[in-house]
Write a protein that holds these residues in place. Structure first.
Motif, PDB file in Angstrom:
ATOM      1  N   ASP A   1       0.812  -1.209   0.000  1.00 14.72           N
ATOM      2  CA  ASP A   1       0.000   0.000   0.000  1.00 14.72           C
ATOM      3  C   ASP A   1       0.849   1.264   0.000  1.00 14.72           C
ATOM      4  OD1 ASP A   1      -2.534  -1.285   0.035  1.00 14.72           O
ATOM      5  OD2 ASP A   1      -2.304  -1.674   2.171  1.00 14.72           O
ATOM      6  N   ASP A   2       2.066   1.168   0.534  1.00 20.28           N
ATOM      7  CA  ASP A   2       2.973   2.317   0.562  1.00 20.28           C
ATOM      8  C   ASP A   2       4.381   1.814   0.834  1.00 20.28           C
ATOM      9  OD1 ASP A   2       3.216   1.923   3.418  1.00 20.28           O
ATOM     10  OD2 ASP A   2       1.384   3.081   3.674  1.00 20.28           O
ATOM     11  N   ASP A   3       5.332   2.733   0.953  1.00 23.55           N
ATOM     12  CA  ASP A   3       6.722   2.341   1.151  1.00 23.55           C
ATOM     13  C   ASP A   3       6.925   1.544   2.437  1.00 23.55           C
ATOM     14  OD1 ASP A   3       7.286   3.644  -1.165  1.00 23.55           O
ATOM     15  OD2 ASP A   3       8.460   5.275  -0.278  1.00 23.55           O
ATOM     16  N   GLY A   4       6.067   1.778   3.417  1.00 25.43           N
ATOM     17  CA  GLY A   4       6.206   1.061   4.676  1.00 25.43           C
ATOM     18  C   GLY A   4       5.939  -0.424   4.560  1.00 25.43           C
TER      19      GLY A   4
ATOM     20  N   TYR B   1      -1.705  -9.393   9.645  1.00 20.56           N
ATOM     21  CA  TYR B   1      -1.438  -9.266   8.206  1.00 20.56           C
ATOM     22  C   TYR B   1      -2.679  -9.650   7.409  1.00 20.56           C
ATOM     23  CZ  TYR B   1       0.688  -9.768   3.623  1.00 20.56           C
ATOM     24  OH  TYR B   1       0.979  -9.627   2.277  1.00 20.56           O
ATOM     25  N   LEU B   2      -3.334 -10.721   7.812  1.00 16.62           N
ATOM     26  CA  LEU B   2      -4.502 -11.209   7.096  1.00 16.62           C
ATOM     27  C   LEU B   2      -5.646 -10.196   7.131  1.00 16.62           C
ATOM     28  CD1 LEU B   2      -5.360 -13.825   5.615  1.00 16.62           C
ATOM     29  CD2 LEU B   2      -6.406 -14.562   7.767  1.00 16.62           C
ATOM     30  N   LYS B   3      -5.708  -9.390   8.163  1.00 18.92           N
ATOM     31  CA  LYS B   3      -6.790  -8.422   8.310  1.00 18.92           C
ATOM     32  C   LYS B   3      -6.584  -7.163   7.485  1.00 18.92           C
ATOM     33  CE  LYS B   3      -8.162  -9.936  12.955  1.00 18.92           C
ATOM     34  NZ  LYS B   3      -8.219  -9.571  14.398  1.00 18.92           N
ATOM     35  N   ARG B   4      -5.412  -7.007   6.863  1.00 19.29           N
ATOM     36  CA  ARG B   4      -5.177  -5.843   6.007  1.00 19.29           C
ATOM     37  C   ARG B   4      -6.153  -5.868   4.826  1.00 19.29           C
ATOM     38  NH1 ARG B   4      -0.901  -6.526   3.161  1.00 19.29           N
ATOM     39  NH2 ARG B   4      -0.299  -4.357   2.837  1.00 19.29           N
ATOM     40  N   PRO B   5      -6.789  -4.744   4.481  1.00 18.86           N
ATOM     41  CA  PRO B   5      -7.674  -4.739   3.310  1.00 18.86           C
ATOM     42  C   PRO B   5      -6.993  -5.239   2.044  1.00 18.86           C
ATOM     43  CG  PRO B   5      -7.960  -2.735   4.583  1.00 18.86           C
ATOM     44  CD  PRO B   5      -6.782  -3.446   5.187  1.00 18.86           C
ATOM     45  N   SER B   6      -5.708  -4.962   1.917  1.00 19.55           N
ATOM     46  CA  SER B   6      -4.983  -5.387   0.722  1.00 19.55           C
ATOM     47  C   SER B   6      -4.700  -6.883   0.702  1.00 19.55           C
ATOM     48  CB  SER B   6      -3.658  -4.625   0.614  1.00 19.55           C
ATOM     49  OG  SER B   6      -3.883  -3.237   0.459  1.00 19.55           O
ATOM     50  N   ALA B   7      -4.954  -7.568   1.811  1.00 15.11           N
ATOM     51  CA  ALA B   7      -4.699  -9.012   1.892  1.00 15.11           C
ATOM     52  C   ALA B   7      -5.964  -9.834   1.658  1.00 15.11           C
ATOM     53  CB  ALA B   7      -4.093  -9.368   3.246  1.00 15.11           C
ATOM     54  N   ARG B   8      -6.967  -9.218   1.089  1.00 17.93           N
ATOM     55  CA  ARG B   8      -8.234  -9.915   0.886  1.00 17.93           C
ATOM     56  C   ARG B   8      -8.065 -11.185   0.049  1.00 17.93           C
ATOM     57  NH1 ARG B   8     -13.487  -7.092  -2.031  1.00 17.93           N
ATOM     58  NH2 ARG B   8     -15.029  -8.711  -1.522  1.00 17.93           N
ATOM     59  N   GLY B   9      -7.227 -11.131  -0.957  1.00 17.51           N
ATOM     60  CA  GLY B   9      -7.012 -12.292  -1.803  1.00 17.51           C
ATOM     61  C   GLY B   9      -5.750 -13.055  -1.484  1.00 17.51           C
ATOM     62  N   PHE B  10      -5.127 -12.740  -0.362  1.00 15.88           N
ATOM     63  CA  PHE B  10      -3.866 -13.373   0.011  1.00 15.88           C
ATOM     64  C   PHE B  10      -3.997 -14.888   0.082  1.00 15.88           C
ATOM     65  CE2 PHE B  10      -1.246 -14.937   3.649  1.00 15.88           C
ATOM     66  CZ  PHE B  10       0.006 -14.772   3.081  1.00 15.88           C
ATOM     67  N   GLU B  11      -3.208 -15.575  -0.740  1.00 13.81           N
ATOM     68  CA  GLU B  11      -3.104 -17.045  -0.725  1.00 13.81           C
ATOM     69  C   GLU B  11      -4.419 -17.757  -0.993  1.00 13.81           C
ATOM     70  OE1 GLU B  11      -0.612 -19.038  -0.677  1.00 13.81           O
ATOM     71  OE2 GLU B  11       1.068 -17.727  -0.180  1.00 13.81           O
TER      72      GLU B  11
ATOM     73  N   LEU C   1       8.980  -4.790   3.028  1.00 17.80           N
ATOM     74  CA  LEU C   1       9.580  -5.465   4.170  1.00 17.80           C
ATOM     75  C   LEU C   1      10.019  -6.869   3.776  1.00 17.80           C
ATOM     76  CD1 LEU C   1       6.889  -4.458   6.822  1.00 17.80           C
ATOM     77  CD2 LEU C   1       9.257  -3.622   6.757  1.00 17.80           C
ATOM     78  N   PRO C   2      10.988  -7.434   4.474  1.00 16.90           N
ATOM     79  CA  PRO C   2      11.419  -8.803   4.166  1.00 16.90           C
ATOM     80  C   PRO C   2      10.402  -9.826   4.663  1.00 16.90           C
ATOM     81  CG  PRO C   2      12.603  -7.977   6.070  1.00 16.90           C
ATOM     82  CD  PRO C   2      11.801  -6.827   5.544  1.00 16.90           C
ATOM     83  N   PRO C   3      10.483 -11.055   4.168  1.00 18.57           N
ATOM     84  CA  PRO C   3       9.512 -12.079   4.565  1.00 18.57           C
ATOM     85  C   PRO C   3       9.390 -12.271   6.071  1.00 18.57           C
ATOM     86  CG  PRO C   3      10.790 -12.838   2.688  1.00 18.57           C
ATOM     87  CD  PRO C   3      11.409 -11.544   3.124  1.00 18.57           C
ATOM     88  N   ARG C   4      10.499 -12.273   6.809  1.00 13.09           N
ATOM     89  CA  ARG C   4      10.447 -12.557   8.246  1.00 13.09           C
ATOM     90  C   ARG C   4       9.708 -11.463   9.011  1.00 13.09           C
ATOM     91  NH1 ARG C   4      15.355 -10.706   6.841  1.00 13.09           N
ATOM     92  NH2 ARG C   4      16.249  -8.956   8.029  1.00 13.09           N
ATOM     93  N   ALA C   5       9.673 -10.230   8.454  1.00 11.50           N
ATOM     94  CA  ALA C   5       8.922  -9.153   9.093  1.00 11.50           C
ATOM     95  C   ALA C   5       7.434  -9.249   8.768  1.00 11.50           C
ATOM     96  CB  ALA C   5       9.478  -7.801   8.659  1.00 11.50           C
ATOM     97  N   LEU C   6       7.124  -9.615   7.550  1.00  5.24           N
ATOM     98  CA  LEU C   6       5.728  -9.744   7.136  1.00  5.24           C
ATOM     99  C   LEU C   6       5.074 -10.985   7.733  1.00  5.24           C
ATOM    100  CD1 LEU C   6       6.270  -8.879   3.370  1.00  5.24           C
ATOM    101  CD2 LEU C   6       5.073  -7.437   5.034  1.00  5.24           C
TER     102      LEU C   6
END
Length: 328
Positions: A33-36, A99-109, A39-44
């Motif tokens: 969603d932005d520069d923030g 992470y799953l609750k992020r609006p941008s993660a609606r289609g995650f996996e 992040l690397p996988p272990r942070a996400l």
């Protein structure tokens, strides 16, 4: 059919222990969603950051827990326990849920990773001496809700042979739901019958060059879960009639380059076909069942020696081999 020996189980455990905490190389399913969000996988994903991608890490852990239950005295079981203790903490799992609750993660996996997370939780519930099931429960419930919402709007099944395949994910989700959420299990059964119940005389072109699932056999595996045995046998005879695709076209896929991640999928296709064939054979007359058992053995043999060797297959193939052994 080849059985899962203690030696093979230990080998599979060592393979999975070697990659569930290996962060790189890594392929993210991540909307920024932005520069923030750079992040690397272990942070996400502080729990599922290894194994090249999130879903492979999930079913890598399913492999480890399953082997730990089946072979509790093997030396690798201690290593599995120790790693699980430091991995599945409330803080780390809370970040996975956030992470799953992020609006941008609606289609995650969706839907492959969803199915595997529920399958991991189901396996965790079989370990009475471990707190993992309770720790994973909020994440599992979140994915279960997503499955229900998804089925309400999924007009057509996705029948490709890759991660987007609907039937494979629903098969895993259905097994979880029969234990933990009966309304979802019934919803999956109804949806499967609506989606596949009237399909007959399969004549599809398989395999595709990057598939690890059979569109036809994945649908059959789901219908096997959704129908009583007698009804399933009638449906299967109409869908894959004798003298048709099973008899004329179903041979193990050839893998030309196991260092190519997409082409390496074909080893997984051979394994997932074996898993489906073994499962559905149980509800078929003896002669047809024997045919499917022989096909399953042929497909397993074509892939089993290639579970390890190149990381493009090694980070996930043991899970699919274990699925086949569990049908034994």
């Amino acid at each position: 059919m080849t059985q899962l020996s203690p030696e093979v189980a230990a080998r599979f455990a060592r393979i999975a222990l070697g990659h569930v905490t290996r962060e790189y190389p890594h392929k993210l399913d991540h909307v920024m969603d932005d520069d923030g969000d750079v992040l690397p996988p272990r942070a996400l994903h502080p729990v599922f950051f290894g194994s090249f991608d999130w879903h492979s890490c999930v079913h890598g852990w399913w492999t480890l827990l399953t082997l730990r239950r089946l072979f509790p005295t093997m030396e690798e079981a201690k290593a599995i326990d120790a790693l699980a203790h430091t991995t599945f903490t409330a803080e780390k799992l809370g970040r996975e849920l956030a992470y799953l609750k992020r609006p941008s993660a609606r289609g995650f996996e969706r839907p492959y990773g969803w199915g595997w997370l529920l399958y991991l939780h189901l396996e965790a519930t079989r370990h009475a001496d471990s707190p993992l099931a309770a720790a994973l429960d909020p994440l599992a419930r979140a994915f279960a809700r997503r499955f229900g919402d998804y089925l309400d709007k999924l007009t057509y099944p996705i029948t490709v042979g890759t991660h987007f395949n609907t039937a494979f994910a629903l098969t895993l989700a259905h097994e979880w739901a029969t234990v933990h959420e009966a309304p979802l299990a019934a919803r999956i059964e109804s949806w499967a019958q609506d989606a596949f119940g009237a399909r007959t005389d399969y004549r599809g072109w398989e395999p595709g060059g990057d598939e690890f699932l059979s569109p036809a056999l994945s649908a059959a595996r789901l219908m096997h879960a959704a129908l009583p045995a007698e009804r399933f046998a009638r449906w299967f005879d109409a869908f894959l009639p004798e003298g048709g695709w099973l008899d004329t076209a179903l041979t193990p896929a050839f893998v030309s380059d196991r260092s190519d991640g997409k082409i390496a999928h074909l080893d997984g296709l051979n394994l997932s076909r074996a898993w489906c064939l073994r499962a559905v054979a149980r509800s078929l007359p003896q002669a047809r069942a024997a045919q499917l058992e022989n096909l399953a053995q042929t497909h397993l043999a074509a892939a089993l020696d290639h579970v390890a060797g190149d990381y493009m297959g090694e980070h996930w193939l043991a899970s699919f081999a274990l699925l086949v052994f569990l049908e034994g």
